[in-house]
Design an enzyme around this catalytic site. Structure first.
Site, short mmCIF file in Angstrom:
data_model
loop_
_atom_site.label_atom_id
_atom_site.label_comp_id
_atom_site.label_asym_id
_atom_site.label_seq_id
_atom_site.Cartn_x
_atom_site.Cartn_y
_atom_site.Cartn_z
N LYS A 134 12.13 23.57 26.78
CA LYS A 134 12.89 24.05 27.94
C LYS A 134 14.20 24.72 27.51
O LYS A 134 14.54 25.80 27.99
CB LYS A 134 13.15 22.88 28.89
CG LYS A 134 11.89 22.30 29.52
CD LYS A 134 12.20 21.20 30.50
CE LYS A 134 12.62 19.92 29.80
NZ LYS A 134 11.54 19.31 29.01
N THR A 135 14.92 24.08 26.61
CA THR A 135 16.15 24.68 26.10
C THR A 135 15.86 25.96 25.34
O THR A 135 16.58 26.97 25.47
CB THR A 135 16.89 23.68 25.20
OG1 THR A 135 17.14 22.48 25.92
CG2 THR A 135 18.21 24.26 24.72
N ASP A 179 21.17 21.03 31.26
CA ASP A 179 20.10 20.12 30.89
C ASP A 179 20.21 18.83 31.71
O ASP A 179 21.30 18.43 32.12
CB ASP A 179 20.19 19.80 29.40
CG ASP A 179 18.88 19.26 28.85
OD1 ASP A 179 17.87 19.28 29.59
OD2 ASP A 179 18.86 18.79 27.70
N THR A 228 13.32 16.46 33.22
CA THR A 228 12.06 15.76 33.00
C THR A 228 11.60 15.06 34.27
O THR A 228 10.50 14.50 34.28
CB THR A 228 12.22 14.73 31.87
OG1 THR A 228 13.31 13.84 32.19
CG2 THR A 228 12.54 15.42 30.55
N ARG A 287 8.44 19.67 19.27
CA ARG A 287 9.58 18.98 18.65
C ARG A 287 9.10 17.93 17.65
O ARG A 287 9.64 17.81 16.55
CB ARG A 287 10.44 18.33 19.73
CG ARG A 287 11.64 17.56 19.18
CD ARG A 287 12.39 16.88 20.30
NE ARG A 287 12.97 17.86 21.22
CZ ARG A 287 13.46 17.57 22.41
NH1 ARG A 287 13.41 16.31 22.84
NH2 ARG A 287 13.98 18.51 23.17
#
Length: 407
Positions: A134-135, A179, A228, A287
Protein backbone atom coordinates in the site's frame (compact mmCIF):
# COMPACT_ATOMS: atom_id res chain seq x y z
CA UNK A 1 59.77 25.85 38.83
CA UNK A 2 57.41 27.77 36.53
CA UNK A 3 57.89 27.69 32.76
CA UNK A 4 58.08 31.16 31.19
CA UNK A 5 57.54 31.79 27.51
CA UNK A 6 60.64 32.74 25.55
CA UNK A 7 58.76 35.50 23.74
CA UNK A 8 58.53 38.04 26.56
CA UNK A 9 57.43 40.93 24.33
CA UNK A 10 54.15 39.39 23.08
CA UNK A 11 51.33 39.19 25.63
CA UNK A 12 49.62 35.88 26.08
CA UNK A 13 46.03 35.47 24.92
CA UNK A 14 43.68 35.70 27.87
CA UNK A 15 46.46 36.65 30.36
CA UNK A 16 46.95 39.92 32.23
CA UNK A 17 48.67 42.87 30.49
CA UNK A 18 52.46 42.85 30.48
CA UNK A 19 52.70 45.90 32.72
CA UNK A 20 50.72 44.21 35.47
CA UNK A 21 52.73 41.03 35.57
CA UNK A 22 54.60 40.87 38.83
CA UNK A 23 56.56 37.75 38.19
CA UNK A 24 56.63 34.54 36.26
CA UNK A 25 54.46 32.93 38.95
CA UNK A 26 51.75 35.63 38.51
CA UNK A 27 51.87 35.05 34.78
CA UNK A 28 51.33 31.34 35.29
CA UNK A 29 48.42 31.92 37.67
CA UNK A 30 46.79 34.39 35.24
CA UNK A 31 47.10 31.94 32.41
CA UNK A 32 45.55 29.17 34.49
CA UNK A 33 42.65 31.41 35.47
CA UNK A 34 42.06 32.34 31.84
CA UNK A 35 41.58 28.68 31.00
CA UNK A 36 44.87 27.92 29.21
CA UNK A 37 46.07 24.35 29.34
CA UNK A 38 49.68 23.24 29.42
CA UNK A 39 51.10 22.36 26.04
CA UNK A 40 51.18 18.60 25.58
CA UNK A 41 52.70 16.56 22.77
CA UNK A 42 50.38 15.81 19.85
CA UNK A 43 48.64 12.46 20.24
CA UNK A 44 48.41 9.95 17.45
CA UNK A 45 44.94 9.24 16.02
CA UNK A 46 44.87 5.87 17.80
CA UNK A 47 45.77 7.36 21.18
CA UNK A 48 43.24 10.15 20.68
CA UNK A 49 40.48 7.60 20.13
CA UNK A 50 41.54 5.63 23.21
CA UNK A 51 41.59 8.70 25.45
CA UNK A 52 38.56 10.46 23.97
CA UNK A 53 35.54 8.20 23.30
CA UNK A 54 33.73 11.08 21.56
CA UNK A 55 36.49 11.18 18.97
CA UNK A 56 35.95 7.49 18.25
CA UNK A 57 32.22 8.09 17.86
CA UNK A 58 32.85 11.00 15.51
CA UNK A 59 35.33 9.00 13.42
CA UNK A 60 32.99 6.03 13.14
CA UNK A 61 29.86 8.05 12.37
CA UNK A 62 28.92 7.32 8.74
CA UNK A 63 26.93 10.56 8.55
CA UNK A 64 29.79 12.77 9.75
CA UNK A 65 31.27 15.13 7.11
CA UNK A 66 34.52 14.15 5.53
CA UNK A 67 37.71 15.38 7.24
CA UNK A 68 40.60 16.94 5.41
CA UNK A 69 43.84 14.98 5.34
CA UNK A 70 47.38 16.36 5.50
CA UNK A 71 47.24 17.49 1.88
CA UNK A 72 44.13 19.60 2.55
CA UNK A 73 41.83 17.42 0.40
CA UNK A 74 38.70 15.89 1.85
CA UNK A 75 38.65 12.13 2.12
CA UNK A 76 35.58 9.87 2.19
CA UNK A 77 32.21 10.44 0.62
CA UNK A 78 31.19 13.46 2.73
CA UNK A 79 27.76 15.02 2.86
CA UNK A 80 27.36 15.33 -0.89
CA UNK A 81 27.57 11.57 -1.55
CA UNK A 82 25.39 9.52 0.80
CA UNK A 83 26.24 5.83 0.97
CA UNK A 84 24.36 3.73 -1.55
CA UNK A 85 21.56 1.62 -0.12
CA UNK A 86 21.16 -1.89 -1.40
CA UNK A 87 17.76 -2.46 0.19
CA UNK A 88 15.75 -0.03 -1.93
CA UNK A 89 13.55 -2.75 -3.37
CA UNK A 90 10.40 -0.69 -3.90
CA UNK A 91 9.37 -0.20 -7.55
CA UNK A 92 9.23 3.39 -8.76
CA UNK A 93 6.73 3.18 -11.63
CA UNK A 94 3.57 1.26 -12.40
CA UNK A 95 5.40 -0.66 -15.11
CA UNK A 96 7.82 -2.02 -12.47
CA UNK A 97 5.05 -2.92 -10.01
CA UNK A 98 4.50 -6.68 -10.18
CA UNK A 99 1.06 -8.14 -9.51
CA UNK A 100 -2.25 -6.45 -8.61
CA UNK A 101 -3.16 -6.16 -12.31
CA UNK A 102 -6.70 -4.88 -11.76
CA UNK A 103 -5.54 -2.24 -9.29
CA UNK A 104 -2.82 -1.06 -11.65
CA UNK A 105 -5.28 -0.81 -14.53
CA UNK A 106 -7.71 1.32 -12.52
CA UNK A 107 -5.00 3.62 -11.20
CA UNK A 108 -3.30 3.96 -14.58
CA UNK A 109 -6.55 5.21 -16.14
CA UNK A 110 -7.09 7.65 -13.26
CA UNK A 111 -3.54 8.99 -13.49
CA UNK A 112 -3.70 9.45 -17.25
CA UNK A 113 -7.06 11.25 -17.05
CA UNK A 114 -5.79 13.46 -14.24
CA UNK A 115 -2.70 14.48 -16.17
CA UNK A 116 -4.73 15.29 -19.27
CA UNK A 117 -7.03 17.58 -17.27
CA UNK A 118 -4.25 19.12 -15.21
CA UNK A 119 -6.06 18.44 -11.95
CA UNK A 120 -5.26 16.72 -8.70
CA UNK A 121 -5.95 13.00 -8.54
CA UNK A 122 -9.07 11.88 -6.70
CA UNK A 123 -8.52 10.74 -3.13
CA UNK A 124 -7.51 7.07 -2.93
CA UNK A 125 -8.19 4.53 -0.19
CA UNK A 126 -6.07 1.36 -0.27
CA UNK A 127 -6.95 -1.45 2.12
CA UNK A 128 -5.91 -5.01 2.61
CA UNK A 129 -3.64 -7.21 4.75
CA UNK A 130 -0.25 -5.79 5.81
CA UNK A 131 2.79 -6.17 3.59
CA UNK A 132 1.01 -6.12 0.20
CA UNK A 133 2.39 -2.78 -1.03
CA UNK A 134 0.00 0.00 0.00
CA UNK A 135 2.79 2.44 0.86
CA UNK A 136 4.68 1.44 -2.27
CA UNK A 137 1.64 2.13 -4.43
CA UNK A 138 1.29 5.62 -2.92
CA UNK A 139 4.93 6.37 -3.80
CA UNK A 140 4.38 4.98 -7.30
CA UNK A 141 1.37 7.26 -7.78
CA UNK A 142 3.42 10.28 -6.77
CA UNK A 143 6.16 9.27 -9.20
CA UNK A 144 3.67 8.80 -12.03
CA UNK A 145 2.12 12.21 -11.36
CA UNK A 146 5.51 13.88 -10.96
CA UNK A 147 4.69 15.31 -7.52
CA UNK A 148 5.97 14.92 -4.00
CA UNK A 149 4.51 12.41 -1.54
CA UNK A 150 4.37 13.38 2.13
CA UNK A 151 4.11 10.34 4.39
CA UNK A 152 2.66 10.22 7.89
CA UNK A 153 0.57 7.91 10.05
CA UNK A 154 -2.69 8.47 11.87
CA UNK A 155 -1.30 7.91 15.40
CA UNK A 156 1.18 10.75 14.78
CA UNK A 157 -1.67 13.22 14.14
CA UNK A 158 -2.87 13.50 17.71
CA UNK A 159 -3.41 17.26 17.86
CA UNK A 160 -5.39 19.37 15.38
CA UNK A 161 -2.41 21.57 14.63
CA UNK A 162 -0.47 18.52 13.40
CA UNK A 163 -2.81 17.82 10.48
CA UNK A 164 -3.48 21.54 9.88
CA UNK A 165 0.25 22.13 9.49
CA UNK A 166 0.50 19.31 6.95
CA UNK A 167 -2.44 20.52 4.89
CA UNK A 168 -1.37 24.18 4.85
CA UNK A 169 2.13 23.35 3.62
CA UNK A 170 0.99 21.11 0.75
CA UNK A 171 1.84 22.28 -2.76
CA UNK A 172 -0.68 21.99 -5.64
CA UNK A 173 -1.16 18.38 -6.73
CA UNK A 174 0.93 16.82 -3.96
CA UNK A 175 0.05 13.52 -2.30
CA UNK A 176 -0.54 13.16 1.41
CA UNK A 177 -0.23 9.53 2.49
CA UNK A 178 -1.73 8.61 5.87
CA UNK A 179 -1.01 5.08 7.02
CA UNK A 180 -3.41 3.29 9.39
CA UNK A 181 -5.99 5.96 8.61
CA UNK A 182 -8.66 4.10 10.56
CA UNK A 183 -6.89 5.26 13.74
CA UNK A 184 -7.55 8.96 13.10
CA UNK A 185 -9.28 10.70 15.98
CA UNK A 186 -12.61 12.46 15.53
CA UNK A 187 -11.14 15.97 15.53
CA UNK A 188 -8.71 15.13 12.73
CA UNK A 189 -11.52 13.56 10.70
CA UNK A 190 -13.67 16.68 11.04
CA UNK A 191 -10.76 18.80 9.78
CA UNK A 192 -10.30 16.48 6.80
CA UNK A 193 -13.92 16.62 5.62
CA UNK A 194 -13.89 20.16 4.08
CA UNK A 195 -10.24 19.74 3.08
CA UNK A 196 -11.04 16.67 0.99
CA UNK A 197 -14.22 18.06 -0.58
CA UNK A 198 -13.58 21.78 -1.07
CA UNK A 199 -9.84 22.14 -0.32
CA UNK A 200 -10.73 24.35 2.59
CA UNK A 201 -9.93 24.43 6.28
CA UNK A 202 -12.57 25.61 8.74
CA UNK A 203 -10.70 26.81 11.82
CA UNK A 204 -12.12 28.14 15.07
CA UNK A 205 -10.25 31.15 16.47
CA UNK A 206 -10.70 32.26 20.06
CA UNK A 207 -12.76 30.83 22.90
CA UNK A 208 -16.11 31.46 24.48
CA UNK A 209 -18.16 34.41 23.27
CA UNK A 210 -15.25 35.74 21.21
CA UNK A 211 -14.85 32.52 19.21
CA UNK A 212 -15.28 32.85 15.45
CA UNK A 213 -14.78 30.63 12.41
CA UNK A 214 -12.20 31.33 9.73
CA UNK A 215 -12.01 29.58 6.36
CA UNK A 216 -8.60 29.03 4.82
CA UNK A 217 -8.15 27.86 1.25
CA UNK A 218 -5.48 25.24 0.67
CA UNK A 219 -3.88 23.90 -2.49
CA UNK A 220 -5.64 21.03 -4.32
CA UNK A 221 -4.08 17.77 -3.12
CA UNK A 222 -4.63 14.03 -3.15
CA UNK A 223 -5.14 12.09 0.07
CA UNK A 224 -4.03 8.47 -0.10
CA UNK A 225 -5.19 6.49 2.92
CA UNK A 226 -4.01 2.99 3.79
CA UNK A 227 -5.64 0.68 6.29
CA UNK A 228 -5.83 -2.96 7.22
CA UNK A 229 -9.36 -2.46 8.63
CA UNK A 230 -11.57 -0.71 6.13
CA UNK A 231 -14.64 -1.47 8.24
CA UNK A 232 -13.21 0.62 11.09
CA UNK A 233 -13.39 3.81 9.01
CA UNK A 234 -16.34 6.04 9.66
CA UNK A 235 -18.84 6.20 6.81
CA UNK A 236 -18.44 9.97 6.17
CA UNK A 237 -14.68 9.60 5.77
CA UNK A 238 -14.87 6.48 3.61
CA UNK A 239 -17.43 8.04 1.26
CA UNK A 240 -15.15 11.00 0.51
CA UNK A 241 -12.60 8.80 -1.26
CA UNK A 242 -13.06 8.73 -5.02
CA UNK A 243 -11.12 5.48 -5.50
CA UNK A 244 -11.46 2.62 -3.02
CA UNK A 245 -9.31 -0.38 -3.91
CA UNK A 246 -8.39 -3.60 -2.13
CA UNK A 247 -4.98 -5.24 -2.45
CA UNK A 248 -5.15 -9.02 -2.75
CA UNK A 249 -2.61 -11.67 -1.84
CA UNK A 250 -0.10 -12.38 -4.63
CA UNK A 251 -0.10 -15.59 -6.64
CA UNK A 252 2.95 -17.81 -6.92
CA UNK A 253 4.09 -16.54 -10.34
CA UNK A 254 4.01 -12.90 -9.25
CA UNK A 255 5.88 -13.72 -6.05
CA UNK A 256 8.57 -15.56 -7.98
CA UNK A 257 8.99 -12.54 -10.26
CA UNK A 258 9.20 -10.25 -7.21
CA UNK A 259 11.91 -12.44 -5.65
CA UNK A 260 13.91 -12.52 -8.88
CA UNK A 261 13.67 -8.75 -9.23
CA UNK A 262 14.81 -8.25 -5.63
CA UNK A 263 17.69 -10.67 -6.17
CA UNK A 264 18.82 -8.62 -9.15
CA UNK A 265 18.74 -5.42 -7.10
CA UNK A 266 20.69 -7.13 -4.31
CA UNK A 267 23.18 -8.47 -6.89
CA UNK A 268 22.51 -12.11 -6.03
CA UNK A 269 22.98 -15.03 -8.40
CA UNK A 270 19.67 -16.76 -7.63
CA UNK A 271 18.50 -19.80 -9.53
CA UNK A 272 14.94 -19.84 -10.82
CA UNK A 273 14.04 -22.86 -8.71
CA UNK A 274 15.48 -21.14 -5.64
CA UNK A 275 13.30 -18.10 -6.30
CA UNK A 276 10.30 -20.41 -6.50
CA UNK A 277 11.19 -21.95 -3.13
CA UNK A 278 11.31 -18.51 -1.51
CA UNK A 279 7.99 -17.58 -3.14
CA UNK A 280 6.31 -20.69 -1.73
CA UNK A 281 7.28 -19.75 1.82
CA UNK A 282 6.37 -16.06 1.90
CA UNK A 283 2.63 -16.37 2.65
CA UNK A 284 1.60 -14.49 -0.48
CA UNK A 285 3.24 -11.28 0.81
CA UNK A 286 6.10 -9.43 -0.93
CA UNK A 287 7.35 -7.97 2.36
CA UNK A 288 7.92 -11.46 3.76
CA UNK A 289 9.48 -12.56 0.47
CA UNK A 290 12.08 -9.79 0.64
CA UNK A 291 12.75 -10.57 4.30
CA UNK A 292 13.31 -14.27 3.61
CA UNK A 293 15.55 -13.45 0.66
CA UNK A 294 17.79 -11.37 2.91
CA UNK A 295 18.10 -14.27 5.34
CA UNK A 296 19.09 -16.55 2.48
CA UNK A 297 21.64 -13.96 1.39
CA UNK A 298 23.14 -13.97 4.90
CA UNK A 299 23.63 -17.74 4.89
CA UNK A 300 25.10 -17.65 1.38
CA UNK A 301 27.57 -14.94 2.42
CA UNK A 302 28.69 -16.86 5.51
CA UNK A 303 29.09 -20.11 3.57
CA UNK A 304 30.91 -18.35 0.75
CA UNK A 305 28.48 -19.57 -1.93
CA UNK A 306 28.18 -17.24 -4.89
CA UNK A 307 25.28 -19.06 -6.56
CA UNK A 308 22.11 -19.68 -4.56
CA UNK A 309 20.21 -22.87 -5.29
CA UNK A 310 17.08 -24.46 -3.78
CA UNK A 311 19.16 -26.53 -1.35
CA UNK A 312 20.67 -23.42 0.16
CA UNK A 313 17.22 -21.81 0.43
CA UNK A 314 15.93 -24.85 2.30
CA UNK A 315 18.94 -24.81 4.62
CA UNK A 316 18.67 -21.09 5.36
CA UNK A 317 14.93 -21.01 5.99
CA UNK A 318 15.04 -24.17 8.09
CA UNK A 319 17.27 -22.25 10.49
CA UNK A 320 14.37 -19.81 10.92
CA UNK A 321 11.80 -22.62 11.30
CA UNK A 322 10.00 -21.78 8.05
CA UNK A 323 8.72 -24.89 6.27
CA UNK A 324 7.75 -25.49 2.66
CA UNK A 325 4.31 -23.84 3.03
CA UNK A 326 5.52 -20.83 5.00
CA UNK A 327 4.44 -22.07 8.45
CA UNK A 328 6.70 -20.94 11.27
CA UNK A 329 7.21 -22.32 14.78
CA UNK A 330 4.14 -20.55 16.21
CA UNK A 331 1.85 -22.02 13.56
CA UNK A 332 3.11 -25.55 14.11
CA UNK A 333 2.92 -25.22 17.90
CA UNK A 334 -0.77 -24.34 17.69
CA UNK A 335 -1.62 -27.19 15.33
CA UNK A 336 0.50 -29.71 17.25
CA UNK A 337 -1.19 -28.73 20.51
CA UNK A 338 -4.60 -29.25 18.94
CA UNK A 339 -3.59 -32.67 17.61
CA UNK A 340 -1.76 -33.97 20.68
CA UNK A 341 -3.90 -32.57 23.50
CA UNK A 342 -7.33 -32.23 21.95
CA UNK A 343 -7.34 -34.92 19.28
CA UNK A 344 -7.42 -32.31 16.53
CA UNK A 345 -10.15 -30.22 18.18
CA UNK A 346 -12.44 -28.55 18.62
CA UNK A 347 -10.86 -26.49 21.42
CA UNK A 348 -11.62 -23.02 22.76
CA UNK A 349 -9.39 -20.06 21.99
CA UNK A 350 -8.77 -19.19 25.64
CA UNK A 351 -7.76 -22.75 26.45
CA UNK A 352 -5.31 -22.81 23.55
CA UNK A 353 -3.86 -19.42 24.53
CA UNK A 354 -3.34 -20.56 28.13
CA UNK A 355 -1.66 -23.80 27.04
CA UNK A 356 0.67 -22.00 24.63
CA UNK A 357 1.42 -19.09 26.96
CA UNK A 358 0.23 -16.63 24.35
CA UNK A 359 -2.33 -13.88 24.38
CA UNK A 360 -5.64 -14.87 22.81
CA UNK A 361 -5.61 -11.72 20.66
CA UNK A 362 -2.19 -12.69 19.30
CA UNK A 363 -3.45 -16.13 18.32
CA UNK A 364 -6.56 -14.72 16.69
CA UNK A 365 -4.92 -11.91 14.73
CA UNK A 366 -1.39 -13.17 14.05
CA UNK A 367 -1.29 -16.96 14.03
CA UNK A 368 -4.71 -18.11 12.87
CA UNK A 369 -5.31 -16.01 9.69
CA UNK A 370 -2.70 -17.77 7.56
CA UNK A 371 -3.76 -21.21 8.79
CA UNK A 372 -7.35 -20.39 7.90
CA UNK A 373 -6.24 -19.12 4.49
CA UNK A 374 -4.44 -22.39 3.77
CA UNK A 375 -7.40 -24.45 5.00
CA UNK A 376 -5.35 -26.07 7.78
CA UNK A 377 -7.59 -24.74 10.55
CA UNK A 378 -11.31 -24.23 11.04
CA UNK A 379 -13.25 -21.93 13.34
CA UNK A 380 -16.37 -23.72 14.53
CA UNK A 381 -18.99 -22.74 17.14
CA UNK A 382 -17.34 -25.23 19.49
CA UNK A 383 -13.79 -23.94 18.93
CA UNK A 384 -10.75 -24.42 16.67
CA UNK A 385 -10.25 -27.63 14.75
CA UNK A 386 -7.47 -29.00 12.53
CA UNK A 387 -8.62 -29.95 9.02
CA UNK A 388 -7.53 -33.09 7.12
CA UNK A 389 -5.21 -30.90 5.03
CA UNK A 390 -3.52 -29.66 8.21
CA UNK A 391 -3.13 -33.22 9.47
CA UNK A 392 -1.58 -34.27 6.19
CA UNK A 393 0.87 -31.37 6.21
CA UNK A 394 2.14 -32.27 9.69
CA UNK A 395 2.30 -35.96 8.82
CA UNK A 396 -0.58 -37.05 11.04
CA UNK A 397 -2.99 -39.78 9.90
CA UNK A 398 -6.52 -38.88 8.94
CA UNK A 399 -8.99 -38.76 11.80
CA UNK A 400 -11.11 -41.86 12.31
CA UNK A 401 -14.84 -41.64 12.80
CA UNK A 402 -16.76 -43.43 15.57
CA UNK A 403 -17.15 -46.60 13.49
CA UNK A 404 -13.37 -46.85 13.06
CA UNK A 405 -13.40 -46.21 9.33
CA UNK A 406 -11.48 -43.37 7.75
CA UNK A 407 -13.68 -40.55 6.35
Amino acid sequence: MAIVSSDMGAPRRGSAPAGKRGSAQADERGSAQAGELPVTPARSPVNRRLLDPSALAADSDPLAPAKADETGEASGTGWGEPPAREDGLRPKRLADYIGQSELKQVLAIAVEATRSRGEALDHVLLYGPPGLGKTTMALVLAEELGVRCRITSAPALERPRDIVGLLVNLQPGELLFIDEIHRLNRVAEEILYPAMEDFRLDLTVGKGSSARTRSLQIAPFTLVGATTRAGSLSSPLRDRFGLIQRLEFYNLDDLQAIVQRAAGLLQLDLEQQAALEVARRCRGTPRIANRLLRRVRDVAAVNGQLRIGPELVHEALSLHSVDSRGLDASDRRLMTLLLESYGGGPAGLDALAAALGEDSTTLETVVEPYLLQLGFLQRTPRGRQVTPAGRSHLGWPAQLDLSGAQP
